[in-house]
Design an enzyme around this catalytic site. Sequence first.
Site, short mmCIF file in Angstrom:
data_model
loop_
_atom_site.label_atom_id
_atom_site.label_comp_id
_atom_site.label_asym_id
_atom_site.label_seq_id
_atom_site.Cartn_x
_atom_site.Cartn_y
_atom_site.Cartn_z
N GLY A 60 2.88 -0.97 4.40
CA GLY A 60 2.71 0.45 4.05
C GLY A 60 3.94 1.39 3.83
O GLY A 60 4.48 0.86 2.81
N ASN A 63 0.88 -1.07 0.04
CA ASN A 63 0.09 -0.06 -0.13
C ASN A 63 0.78 1.15 0.11
O ASN A 63 1.61 1.72 1.24
CB ASN A 63 -0.92 -0.25 1.09
CG ASN A 63 -1.70 1.13 1.21
OD1 ASN A 63 -1.82 1.98 0.36
ND2 ASN A 63 -2.43 1.27 2.44
N TRP A 64 1.23 1.76 -1.23
CA TRP A 64 1.91 3.00 -1.36
C TRP A 64 1.54 4.25 -0.62
O TRP A 64 2.22 5.17 -0.61
CB TRP A 64 2.36 3.56 -2.87
CG TRP A 64 3.03 2.11 -3.45
CD1 TRP A 64 3.37 0.85 -2.87
CD2 TRP A 64 3.60 2.39 -4.79
NE1 TRP A 64 4.32 0.04 -3.71
CE2 TRP A 64 4.45 0.90 -5.18
CE3 TRP A 64 3.35 2.85 -5.83
CZ2 TRP A 64 4.80 0.47 -6.07
CZ3 TRP A 64 4.05 2.73 -7.28
CH2 TRP A 64 4.74 1.18 -7.10
N LYS A 65 0.09 4.26 -0.14
CA LYS A 65 -0.36 5.33 0.32
C LYS A 65 -0.18 6.61 -0.53
O LYS A 65 -0.25 6.47 -1.62
CB LYS A 65 -0.03 5.49 1.72
CG LYS A 65 -0.46 4.29 2.57
CD LYS A 65 -0.13 4.50 4.00
CE LYS A 65 -0.30 3.23 4.71
NZ LYS A 65 -0.44 3.29 6.20
N HIS A 88 -9.69 0.86 4.55
CA HIS A 88 -8.29 1.04 5.27
C HIS A 88 -8.80 2.10 6.51
O HIS A 88 -9.40 2.89 6.30
CB HIS A 88 -7.54 1.52 4.62
CG HIS A 88 -6.15 1.84 5.13
ND1 HIS A 88 -5.77 2.68 5.98
CD2 HIS A 88 -5.14 0.79 5.12
CE1 HIS A 88 -4.29 2.42 6.24
NE2 HIS A 88 -4.07 1.07 5.66
N SER A 137 3.08 -1.53 10.61
CA SER A 137 4.51 -1.43 10.80
C SER A 137 5.42 -2.80 10.40
O SER A 137 6.39 -3.14 11.05
CB SER A 137 4.91 -1.15 12.25
OG SER A 137 4.13 0.07 12.36
N GLU A 146 -7.05 4.62 7.75
CA GLU A 146 -7.02 5.96 7.47
C GLU A 146 -8.01 6.38 6.67
O GLU A 146 -8.28 7.68 6.89
CB GLU A 146 -5.61 5.88 6.39
CG GLU A 146 -4.47 5.88 7.35
CD GLU A 146 -3.11 5.24 6.80
OE1 GLU A 146 -3.24 5.25 5.70
OE2 GLU A 146 -2.26 4.83 7.42
N GLU A 185 -5.42 -5.31 10.83
CA GLU A 185 -4.56 -4.03 10.81
C GLU A 185 -5.15 -3.24 12.07
O GLU A 185 -5.78 -2.49 12.14
CB GLU A 185 -4.81 -3.14 9.98
CG GLU A 185 -4.56 -3.57 8.33
CD GLU A 185 -3.78 -2.70 7.47
OE1 GLU A 185 -2.55 -2.87 7.28
OE2 GLU A 185 -4.47 -1.80 7.13
N GLY A 240 1.88 2.54 10.80
CA GLY A 240 2.65 3.95 10.69
C GLY A 240 3.36 4.27 11.76
O GLY A 240 4.00 5.50 12.08
P1 PGA Z 1 2.44 0.79 7.62
O1 PGA Z 1 0.95 0.71 7.19
O2 PGA Z 1 3.22 -0.59 7.28
O3 PGA Z 1 3.20 2.10 7.24
O4 PGA Z 1 2.23 0.91 9.12
C1 PGA Z 1 0.30 -0.45 7.16
C2 PGA Z 1 -0.98 -0.09 6.36
O5 PGA Z 1 -1.66 0.79 6.68
O6 PGA Z 1 -1.62 -0.85 5.87
#
Ligand code: PGA
Length: 248
Positions: free
Chosen positions: A232, A7-9, A94, A211, A96, A165, A171
């Site tokens: 991520g 997930n490149w966000k 997700h 993470s 976020e 998650e 993050g």
């Molecule tokens: P992260 O994000 O690996 O940066 O913690 C994971 C995610 O949001 O799927």
Amino acid sequence: MKLIVANWKAYIATEKAARELAIVVSGAKIKKGSEVVLCPPFVFLSAVASIVNRKSSVKLGAQDVFWETQGAYTGEVTIEMLAKVGALFVIVGHSERRGYLGETDEMVNKKTQAALKAGLNVVLCVGEREREDQKSVPAIVAEQVQRGLAGVSSQLIKKVIIAYEPIWAIGTGIADTPDDALSAALYIRKTVTDMYGAKVVAGLKVLYGGSVNASNVASFVNQNGIDGVLVGKASTDKKEFLEILKKI
Ligand code: PGA
């Protein structure tokens, strides 16, 4: 046979950077049977689509989708647009998006249903907000799974992947423990078994996300009930992601 969703966000800012990353991942050695899904921001989907090969083990996914097929929905991206550009997967729900954009379980369910009906594979994200919530994890994930999958037929559930998650781990650099992640994954399986029966759950993939990096990925994917990871930030660092792929 593991699934790694990258997930490149909103970490990748240019098409050049998106292409470079996709080229590196496409050239990586991936264990037979395992698959990697690259989920770039919408604007780079078509650039990445021209690099990943539908037949290879690196596939294209999107980070979100809208449930209506077309119309006056400013800013939204429809399933048809995703399918036409070559996306085979879509991340839905997700945290976020739930947190910053106010996505509710009902919206997550509409997206899930619409994407499944159009033939996309859905990566449905669930997880508790606080680490202290450990005891309530089963109830929280069960509710999110039930609401997210409401009305999904036992035929279409085969295209659903569930990502556990824990929000406090996303993050933050503080991953869950492999044992707790496994317990949550098993609980998700139980919830899906209660909804659809044991036969369906045998084919269900449950991922861990939050993470994940090259140092901890093996501790998650080596667990029997965890079928892969959703990565991520670490998936946007070429060196780190290649190390992750070596450990799958
Ligand atoms: P992260 O994000 O690996 O940066 O913690 C994971 C995610 O949001 O799927």
